[in-house]
Design a protein around this motif. Structure first.
Motif, PDB file in Angstrom:
ATOM      1  N   UNK A 247       0.823  -1.193   0.000  1.00 23.22           N
ATOM      2  CA  UNK A 247       0.000   0.000   0.000  1.00 23.22           C
ATOM      3  C   UNK A 247       0.861   1.248   0.000  1.00 23.22           C
ATOM      4  N   UNK A 248       0.197   2.404   0.031  1.00 20.12           N
ATOM      5  CA  UNK A 248       0.912   3.679   0.025  1.00 20.12           C
ATOM      6  C   UNK A 248       1.870   3.786   1.215  1.00 20.12           C
ATOM      7  N   UNK A 249       1.449   3.307   2.395  1.00 16.86           N
ATOM      8  CA  UNK A 249       2.299   3.351   3.587  1.00 16.86           C
ATOM      9  C   UNK A 249       3.578   2.545   3.372  1.00 16.86           C
ATOM     10  N   UNK A 250       3.455   1.407   2.697  1.00 19.14           N
ATOM     11  CA  UNK A 250       4.623   0.557   2.474  1.00 19.14           C
ATOM     12  C   UNK A 250       5.610   1.214   1.505  1.00 19.14           C
ATOM     13  N   UNK A 251       5.109   1.907   0.476  1.00 19.08           N
ATOM     14  CA  UNK A 251       6.004   2.595  -0.458  1.00 19.08           C
ATOM     15  C   UNK A 251       6.715   3.755   0.227  1.00 19.08           C
ATOM     16  N   UNK A 252       6.023   4.437   1.120  1.00 20.28           N
ATOM     17  CA  UNK A 252       6.680   5.513   1.876  1.00 20.28           C
ATOM     18  C   UNK A 252       7.779   4.942   2.759  1.00 20.28           C
TER      19      UNK A 252
END
Length: 329
Positions: A66-71
């Motif tokens: 998810x977006x959190x993981x890419x950050x």
């Protein structure tokens, strides 16, 4: 006693340390190139190799993130790779291998302290002997390596010391954040996570390549560039791809406080490679320092073994007490 997973984790940590120790020699082998060029070259190669290896499993891995993981991947890549290696290369070229490995050798202390509140972490009181042994070992190294600068002036050595400290801080942040990310992402394998970090690092290295190779290209012969490319690619494969995969595997098998202690093997191998490069045997203080560092790791392993035994004894006592309550006579 230590479980099979613990021993597998320790073995993976030792192998990772053996590969990672090689990065301390690279700045010595490429003194004509800047630390910025070294970092950009290494991580461009890492990103390219990671992209090739990740391609077959990309469709399976991509939906799990998810977006959190890419950050998380972005800041781990920047702190644990780009910034870390720029600092480390500067430290080695200005202060030498011994001084840099001395400061990086504090990682077992900083990571252990950062992870002392995590699940399965041993109490700080039980970790004090291993921390004390590690610090004593580092004092022995510093007594000799910092008494007289091996490269240039005292000012250069001081800047090298500050750069090594920057490496210490950045990799402490990486080690803690990476361990917690792996614990959260159960569906992503340790190897895939390492390749994802490599992919993101390679993209960041593209931005770093502009000031490193275009704005300040330097004057190097074609043979020197080929030598540089071959060396950074070898380091990328052995240290980044293989070493990081082994470390991620260890991070899933060991608690963070124990993982922190395993980083000491990077220091030991870096010192060993430094001695080979300088064509000399360790001095008495250096032998003592290595013995103290290893003793610190063994002490940490003992602290976790005692915690496991106590937890099992407590569970057995609870079960016996419950049994007595259910069958009173």
């Amino acid at each position: 006693m230590l479980t099979r997973n613990h021993w597998l984790g320790i073995g993976a940590s030792i192998l990772a340390g053996a590969f990672w120790g090689l990065v301390f020699l690279t700045p010595e082998l490429t003194r004509g190139f800047s630390p910025l060029q070294l970092s950009a070259g290494r991580y461009l190669a890492y990103g390219l190799v990671a992209a090739v290896l990740l391609a077959p499993s990309w469709r399976r891995v991509r939906p799990m993130l998810g977006w959190r993981d890419w950050r998380t991947l972005a800041w781990l890549s920047f702190a644990g790779n780009i910034i870390y290696y720029v600092f480390l290369a500067n430290a080695v070229q200005l202060g030498g291998v011994a001084m840099t490995s001395l400061i990086i050798g504090l990682l077992p202390v900083t990571v252990t302290l950062a992870g002392r509140r995590d699940v399965d972490a041993a109490p700080l009181l039980r970790l004090l002997p291993s921390l004390a042994l590690g610090i004593a070992g580092l004092v022995c190294i510093s007594w000799q390596s910092l008494s007289a600068p091996r490269h240039g002036t005292m000012q250069a050595a001081l800047i090298g010391l500050l750069c090594a400290t920057g490496s210490l801080v950045s990799w402490t942040l990486y080690a803690v954040g990476n361990s917690r990310a792996l614990a959260r992402l159960k569906g992503v394998s340790a190897n895939d996570w390492s390749l994802l970090v490599g992919l993101v690092t390679g993209l960041q290295a593209l931005l770093l390549a502009v000031p490193a190779f275009i704005l300040h290209p330097g004057t190097h012969a074609t043979s020197s560039w080929l030598y540089f490319a071959g060396l950074v690619t070898t380091v990328a494969i052995l240290c980044s791809v293989v070493g990081n995969a082994l470390w991620n595997h260890a991070s899933r098998l060991l608690p963070l406080t124990m993982t922190g202690q395993m980083i000491v093997f990077e220091t030991l191998f870096a010192l060993l490679y430094g001695f080979i490069w300088e064509q000399r045997l360790p001095t008495g203080l250096e032998w003592l320092a290595m013995a103290l560092l290893i003793a610190g790791v063994l002490s940490c392993a003992s602290a976790h073994r005692e915690r496991k035994i106590n937890r099992q004894a407590g569970a057995a006592a609870t079960t016996a007490s419950a049994g007595q309550g259910a069958h009173p006579g």
